[in-house]
Write a protein that holds these residues in place. Structure first.
Motif, short mmCIF file in Angstrom:
data_model
loop_
_atom_site.label_atom_id
_atom_site.label_comp_id
_atom_site.label_asym_id
_atom_site.label_seq_id
_atom_site.Cartn_x
_atom_site.Cartn_y
_atom_site.Cartn_z
N ALA A 1 0.83 -1.21 0.00
CA ALA A 1 0.00 0.00 0.00
C ALA A 1 0.87 1.26 0.00
N PHE A 2 1.92 1.28 0.82
CA PHE A 2 2.80 2.44 0.84
C PHE A 2 3.61 2.55 -0.45
N GLY A 3 4.00 1.42 -1.03
CA GLY A 3 4.69 1.44 -2.32
C GLY A 3 3.82 1.99 -3.42
N TRP B 1 -3.85 7.23 -5.92
CA TRP B 1 -5.10 6.77 -5.31
C TRP B 1 -5.12 5.26 -5.12
N ARG B 2 -4.24 4.54 -5.81
CA ARG B 2 -4.23 3.07 -5.69
C ARG B 2 -3.76 2.60 -4.32
N ALA C 1 -7.62 -0.93 1.36
CA ALA C 1 -9.00 -1.25 1.76
C ALA C 1 -9.55 -2.48 1.02
N VAL C 2 -9.24 -2.60 -0.26
CA VAL C 2 -9.73 -3.71 -1.07
C VAL C 2 -8.57 -4.70 -1.22
N PRO D 1 -1.89 -7.36 -4.18
CA PRO D 1 -0.87 -8.12 -4.91
C PRO D 1 -0.96 -7.96 -6.42
N TYR D 2 -2.16 -7.76 -6.93
CA TYR D 2 -2.33 -7.57 -8.37
C TYR D 2 -1.64 -6.29 -8.84
N TRP D 3 -1.92 -5.19 -8.17
CA TRP D 3 -1.28 -3.93 -8.54
C TRP D 3 0.21 -3.95 -8.23
#
Length: 79
Positions: free
Chosen positions: A25-27, A35-36, A42-43, A48-50
């Motif tokens: 998330a921080f990366g 925004w990702r 949260a989702v 792992p996909y992103w």
């Protein structure tokens, strides 16, 4: 003894999963589009996909491996 091993495995797997998730998330927050990061936090399945798409492959592999270990340990705990 088996119970102790399963409890330790669950604890280590969950801690690794949470740590990898926060690191992803921080990366993502540091890379555009920003925004990702909050959305991946949260989702959960998006993280792992992103991460994989953004070439954070080690984080994605650690996240996936920790999830697999966690699920296996939880199944063993219920047996």
């Amino acid at each position: 003894m088996k119970d102790l091993v399963v409890v330790i495995a669950i604890s280590i797997a969950f801690a690794s999963l949470v740590t990898a998730h926060v690191a992803i998330a921080f990366g993502l927050l540091a890379r555009p589009p920003r925004w990702r990061g909050p959305v991946a936090f949260a989702v959960v399945p998006l993280a792992p996909y992103w991460a994989w798409r953004e070439r954070m492959r080690v984080r994605a592999i650690v996240w996936s491996g920790a999830l697999v270990l966690y699920v296996i340990a939880r199944i063993l705990a219920s047996v």
